[in-house]
Design an enzyme around this catalytic site. Structure first.
Site, PDB file in Angstrom:
ATOM      1  N   HIS A  17       0.831  -1.200   0.000  1.00 40.87           N
ATOM      2  CA  HIS A  17       0.000   0.000   0.000  1.00 40.87           C
ATOM      3  C   HIS A  17       0.878   1.268   0.000  1.00 40.87           C
ATOM      4  O   HIS A  17       0.705   2.162   0.816  1.00 40.87           O
ATOM      5  CB  HIS A  17      -0.988  -0.004   1.180  1.00 40.87           C
ATOM      6  CG  HIS A  17      -2.122  -0.957   0.987  1.00 40.87           C
ATOM      7  ND1 HIS A  17      -3.023  -1.266   1.961  1.00 40.87           N
ATOM      8  CD2 HIS A  17      -2.511  -1.671  -0.109  1.00 40.87           C
ATOM      9  CE1 HIS A  17      -3.903  -2.139   1.485  1.00 40.87           C
ATOM     10  NE2 HIS A  17      -3.612  -2.394   0.240  1.00 40.87           N
TER      11      HIS A  17
ATOM     12  N   ASP B 180      -2.576   0.991  -8.531  1.00 42.73           N
ATOM     13  CA  ASP B 180      -3.761   0.418  -7.868  1.00 42.73           C
ATOM     14  C   ASP B 180      -4.648   1.612  -7.544  1.00 42.73           C
ATOM     15  O   ASP B 180      -4.347   2.396  -6.644  1.00 42.73           O
ATOM     16  CB  ASP B 180      -3.322  -0.330  -6.607  1.00 42.73           C
ATOM     17  CG  ASP B 180      -4.491  -0.994  -5.867  1.00 42.73           C
ATOM     18  OD1 ASP B 180      -5.658  -0.631  -6.110  1.00 42.73           O
ATOM     19  OD2 ASP B 180      -4.216  -1.865  -5.009  1.00 42.73           O
TER      20      ASP B 180
ATOM     21  N   HIS C 232      -0.536 -11.571   0.358  1.00 45.72           N
ATOM     22  CA  HIS C 232      -1.900 -11.115   0.647  1.00 45.72           C
ATOM     23  C   HIS C 232      -2.902 -12.071   0.022  1.00 45.72           C
ATOM     24  O   HIS C 232      -2.519 -13.005  -0.681  1.00 45.72           O
ATOM     25  CB  HIS C 232      -2.115  -9.676   0.156  1.00 45.72           C
ATOM     26  CG  HIS C 232      -1.905  -9.472  -1.319  1.00 45.72           C
ATOM     27  ND1 HIS C 232      -2.810  -9.882  -2.258  1.00 45.72           N
ATOM     28  CD2 HIS C 232      -0.879  -8.908  -2.010  1.00 45.72           C
ATOM     29  CE1 HIS C 232      -2.373  -9.554  -3.462  1.00 45.72           C
ATOM     30  NE2 HIS C 232      -1.192  -8.972  -3.348  1.00 45.72           N
TER      31      HIS C 232
ATOM     32  N   HIS D  42     -11.229  -9.384  -1.945  1.00 46.06           N
ATOM     33  CA  HIS D  42     -12.099  -8.974  -0.841  1.00 46.06           C
ATOM     34  C   HIS D  42     -13.446  -8.588  -1.428  1.00 46.06           C
ATOM     35  O   HIS D  42     -13.552  -8.316  -2.638  1.00 46.06           O
ATOM     36  CB  HIS D  42     -11.473  -7.793  -0.078  1.00 46.06           C
ATOM     37  CG  HIS D  42     -10.993  -6.675  -0.967  1.00 46.06           C
ATOM     38  ND1 HIS D  42     -11.827  -5.718  -1.479  1.00 46.06           N
ATOM     39  CD2 HIS D  42      -9.762  -6.398  -1.482  1.00 46.06           C
ATOM     40  CE1 HIS D  42     -11.141  -4.885  -2.238  1.00 46.06           C
ATOM     41  NE2 HIS D  42      -9.865  -5.277  -2.279  1.00 46.06           N
TER      42      HIS D  42
ATOM     43  N   ARG E 283       1.033  -6.585  -9.519  1.00 43.08           N
ATOM     44  CA  ARG E 283      -0.315  -6.938  -9.054  1.00 43.08           C
ATOM     45  C   ARG E 283      -1.276  -6.659 -10.211  1.00 43.08           C
ATOM     46  O   ARG E 283      -1.129  -5.637 -10.900  1.00 43.08           O
ATOM     47  CB  ARG E 283      -0.707  -6.123  -7.810  1.00 43.08           C
ATOM     48  CG  ARG E 283      -2.139  -6.422  -7.339  1.00 43.08           C
ATOM     49  CD  ARG E 283      -2.397  -6.074  -5.861  1.00 43.08           C
ATOM     50  NE  ARG E 283      -2.348  -4.674  -5.531  1.00 43.08           N
ATOM     51  CZ  ARG E 283      -1.397  -4.082  -4.820  1.00 43.08           C
ATOM     52  NH1 ARG E 283      -0.371  -4.771  -4.380  1.00 43.08           N
ATOM     53  NH2 ARG E 283      -1.457  -2.793  -4.554  1.00 43.08           N
TER      54      ARG E 283
END
Ligand code: GLY
Ligand code: MN
Ligand code: MN
Length: 447
Positions: free
Chosen positions: A243, A260, A350, A354, A406
């Site tokens: 993050h 992201d 991770h 979600h 990612r």
């Protein structure tokens, strides 16, 4: 602008009230205004639960739902009209607007709540609220209860049960209606455009924030007020910080950049990640890692559908990533053992996703009765595997270090499997390289 229609808020209130125990009351406060510095406020964002039931955009408001109340089941406390304040801060609905435009059966000034609300609670057996999530509101609630208790000798009946509203409300929020999916599709569409624009504008010598500016431009142009969360633009080894927030590094030839970012429309989030080369061309190592992450994401999509449980998509990504890392020589040993002893977590630490909705990490239980939840039509989630080779990982050849990838898309569970809401952003190596090469010749994106 695409938004949730008024009728849907009414339907949600009715559905919640139908699930409440007899003779109960639900009370929900609006989000408080957050101060950024002295006289400056953060951009206001309504509380998701409050918004879900009311669509009412103002602070200093309280929703009260009283099933079976003769004078109306939906009571809204809100600010009074005030020409002086409205001149400075903007229009207010006032009590008339609350009834006319927001479907309240009854509306009262928020300043009168201490006098009125105890009378509405009195005689009800149960109070539903988001206990524990707002200390100040919890304190007010106890004060209102104490007002009733203090009148017990006059025959007043305080409630004896306090129930967390979350369980009922958050389960409702987990299943998205057609109107919600329409809004989420719009958020996804705008965010997809933003990612495409950032890829097109990317050049060595720009900064991470230059690409963030491109994202913001498309978000705002599309009508989004805010990103759904702080945009992450992470180049080179910064992509190994999951993050990362600084977004201030120089974009260097030879590095990847991982973005992201997603915008919010009518309080519904989108959440997209893409990774692409600053120069427009992947190196062999970057391509190998990238294509492995992509393959794992495809395996995850295939593991999403009404008969599948929540964890199947995650397990699919772990399987593909671990096997792929062994093939590339980043891990050594037996794939099943490396999964059992979680060796893959050095690279993939991770989960694969979600719930997604009004909150980016949306509400809803992932397990029911101790078992992973079985997916159902209308649930929305992200699918976001990644591989991050730490810059100081001495166990792997130097050429791999500092590569972070990612890839994240948003999906809705359908009868047949899932629909990808964010497929408008190129994803294969060939597509990304072609888009970036074409943008080199577009004057709009000239260096
Ligand atoms: N943007 C935060 C996440 O992907 O979960
Ligand atoms: Mn996410
Ligand atoms: Mn994300």
């Amino acid at each position: 602008m695409i938004h949730i229609p008024k009728s849907e808020y009414a339907r949600r209130r009715k559905a919640l009230m139908a699930q409440m125990e007899p003779n109960s009351i639900a009370i929900l406060p609006a989000a408080a205004v957050a101060i950024r510095n002295r006289d400056v406020e953060h951009v206001y964002r309504q509380d998701s639960d409050f918004q879900y039931l009311s669509g009412f955009p103002e602070p200093e408001a309280v929703v009260v739902l009283i099933p079976g109340r003769e004078h109306g089941e939906y009571v809204l406390f809100c600010r009074e009209r005030n020409p002086q304040r409205e001149l400075w801060d903007g229009l207010r609905a006032g009590q008339e607007g609350a009834i006319r435009d927001f479907g309240a059966d009854d509306a009262f000034p928020i300043n009168d709540i201490d006098d009125i609300l105890p009378g509405l609670i009195e005689g009800r057996d149960r109070v539903y609220s988001a206990m524990g999530s707002n200390a100040e509101f919890d304190r007010h609630l106890m004060e209102w209860i104490n007002v009733i208790r203090s009148k017990a000798h006059l025959g007043a009946q305080p409630p004896n049960e306090f129930v967390a509203l979350d369980h009922l409300l958050h389960d409702m929020r987990l299943y998205k209606s057609a109107a919600e999916i329409k809004v989420m599709r719009e958020a996804a569409r705008i965010s997809a455009r933003a990612h495409v624009r950032a890829m097109q504008a990317c050049r060595p010598g720009l900064h991470e924030f230059s690409l963030e500016a491109e994202l913001d431009y498309e978000f705002r142009k599309g009508g989004a007020k805010m990103p759904a969360y702080g945009s992450i633009v992470a180049s080179g080894r910064n992509a190994c910080i999951l993050h990362y927030q600084e977004n201030d590094a120089l974009l260097k030839d030879g590095d990847l950049v991982m973005i992201d970012a997603g915008c919010e429309i009518d309080c519904y989030a989108s959440d997209i990640s893409r990774t692409f080369p600053v120069s427009g061309k992947f190196s062999p190592e970057q391509k190998a890692i990238y294509e492995l992450v992509l393959k794992s994401q495809e395996a995850a999509f295939a593991a999403i559908g009404p008969d599948k449980h929540w964890n199947q998509a995650h397990e699919a990504t772990v399987q593909v990533i671990t096997a792929g890392l062994v093939e590339l020589g980043l891990l050594q040993g037996d794939v099943d053992e490396l999964i059992a002893n979680e060796a893959y977590k050095a690279f993939y630490m991770h989960r694969a996703g979600h719930w997604l909705g009004m909150d980016v990490h949306d509400v809803g239980d992932y397990k029911v009765g101790g078992e992973w939840r079985v997916l159902e039509v209308g649930m929305t989630l992200t699918v976001e595997p990644g591989i991050y080779v730490a810059p100081d990982n001495q166990q792997v050849a130097k050429k791999w270090r500092g590569i972070g990838v990612r890839i994240e898309d948003d999906v809705v569970v359908t009868k047949k499997g899932c629909e990808i809401l964010t497929s408008d952003v190129p994803k294969t190596v060939t597509e990304i390289e072609a888009l970036m090469a074409a943008a080199r010749n577009q004057p709009e994106f000239a260096a």
